[in-house]
Design a protein around this motif. Structure first.
Motif, mmCIF file in Angstrom:
data_model
loop_
_atom_site.group_PDB
_atom_site.id
_atom_site.type_symbol
_atom_site.label_atom_id
_atom_site.label_comp_id
_atom_site.label_asym_id
_atom_site.label_seq_id
_atom_site.Cartn_x
_atom_site.Cartn_y
_atom_site.Cartn_z
ATOM 1 N N ILE A 108 1.591 9.441 -6.124
ATOM 2 C CA ILE A 108 2.049 10.821 -5.957
ATOM 3 C C ILE A 108 3.104 11.155 -7.005
ATOM 4 O O ILE A 108 3.087 12.234 -7.599
ATOM 5 C CB ILE A 108 2.566 11.043 -4.521
ATOM 6 N N ILE A 109 4.018 10.249 -7.267
ATOM 7 C CA ILE A 109 5.041 10.476 -8.298
ATOM 8 C C ILE A 109 4.389 10.640 -9.669
ATOM 9 O O ILE A 109 4.816 11.474 -10.473
ATOM 10 C CB ILE A 109 6.069 9.321 -8.305
ATOM 11 N N TYR A 163 0.825 -1.205 0.000
ATOM 12 C CA TYR A 163 0.000 0.000 0.000
ATOM 13 C C TYR A 163 0.861 1.258 0.000
ATOM 14 O O TYR A 163 0.538 2.244 -0.670
ATOM 15 C CB TYR A 163 -0.935 0.028 1.212
ATOM 16 N N ALA A 164 1.952 1.244 0.741
ATOM 17 C CA ALA A 164 2.842 2.413 0.782
ATOM 18 C C ALA A 164 3.475 2.653 -0.591
ATOM 19 O O ALA A 164 3.568 3.802 -1.053
ATOM 20 C CB ALA A 164 3.922 2.216 1.845
ATOM 21 N N ILE A 165 3.889 1.589 -1.251
ATOM 22 C CA ILE A 165 4.461 1.715 -2.596
ATOM 23 C C ILE A 165 3.413 2.281 -3.556
ATOM 24 O O ILE A 165 3.709 3.141 -4.383
ATOM 25 C CB ILE A 165 5.000 0.358 -3.090
ATOM 26 N N PHE A 168 3.330 14.197 -11.023
ATOM 27 C CA PHE A 168 4.361 15.053 -11.614
ATOM 28 C C PHE A 168 4.923 14.441 -12.899
ATOM 29 O O PHE A 168 5.271 15.159 -13.830
ATOM 30 C CB PHE A 168 5.479 15.301 -10.600
ATOM 31 N N ALA A 169 4.991 13.117 -12.942
ATOM 32 C CA ALA A 169 5.551 12.450 -14.119
ATOM 33 C C ALA A 169 4.639 12.619 -15.333
ATOM 34 O O ALA A 169 5.132 12.753 -16.463
ATOM 35 C CB ALA A 169 5.780 10.969 -13.824
ATOM 36 N N ILE A 170 3.329 12.644 -15.126
ATOM 37 C CA ILE A 170 2.403 12.800 -16.247
ATOM 38 C C ILE A 170 2.602 14.149 -16.909
ATOM 39 O O ILE A 170 2.570 14.270 -18.136
ATOM 40 C CB ILE A 170 0.946 12.610 -15.780
#
Length: 171
Positions: free
Chosen positions: A125-126, A117-119, A129-131
């Protein structure tokens, strides 16, 4: 599946318009809607939408605006919907993951499920910004390639029946 999808799935008319390929966009819109639907008004509407998006992109904005004024209400609604989805299925999924990890031979199945779940949270969240930097198409295409490779690797490891370390690493 990836090769079959790349061969059979049509291009996105919006993406084609962004790349300046108006004729191709019209061809794929005709493919989507058939010959009885007027394509020119749809293309015009899409071009207006893309022009407005470009105009918005050229304005200075920040993620902080999501938490100010009218946008705070919108952000709250979206976050609550997301949380409701997560919590409604979380008990079932957590139980299933714990059961799956337990039968796989993991000693602390709950900790591994929480790690998963943490991953997932950090990856989501990453992706925000990556999109913006990389675009949706490359992220989907390369993400699918990486995930397929990892799944093939995991299935290859599962063949090793006598290697206890490989079996522990498999989930």
């Amino acid at each position: 599946m990836l090769v079959l999808g790349l061969l059979l799935l049509p291009e996105s008319p919006s993406w084609l318009l962004m790349k300046g390929r108006r004729d191709d966009a019209g061809k794929y819109l005709r493919k989507f809607y058939g010959t009885n639907v007027g394509i020119k008004p749809k293309l015009a509407a899409m071009e207006v939408t893309l022009a407005k998006e470009k105009e918005i992109d050229n304005q200075d904005s920040s993620y902080l605006e999501c938490f100010q004024g009218v946008n705070l209400r919108r952000t709250t609604i979206i976050v609550m919907v997301y949380l409701c989805q997560q919590f409604s299925g979380a008990g079932f999924v957590a139980g299933y993951l714990a059961y799956f990890f337990t039968i796989s031979g993991v000693d602390n199945a709950v900790a591994v499920a929480q790690g998963a779940y943490a991953i997932q949270l950090v990856s989501n969240i990453i992706s925000w910004f990556a999109i913006e930097r990389l675009g949706r198409r490359p992220l989907i295409a390369y993400g699918t390639i990486v995930l397929t490779s990892l799944l093939l690797l995991i299935s290859g490891i599962s063949i090793l029946e006598d290697n206890q370390n490989a079996l522990i690493a498999m989930p």
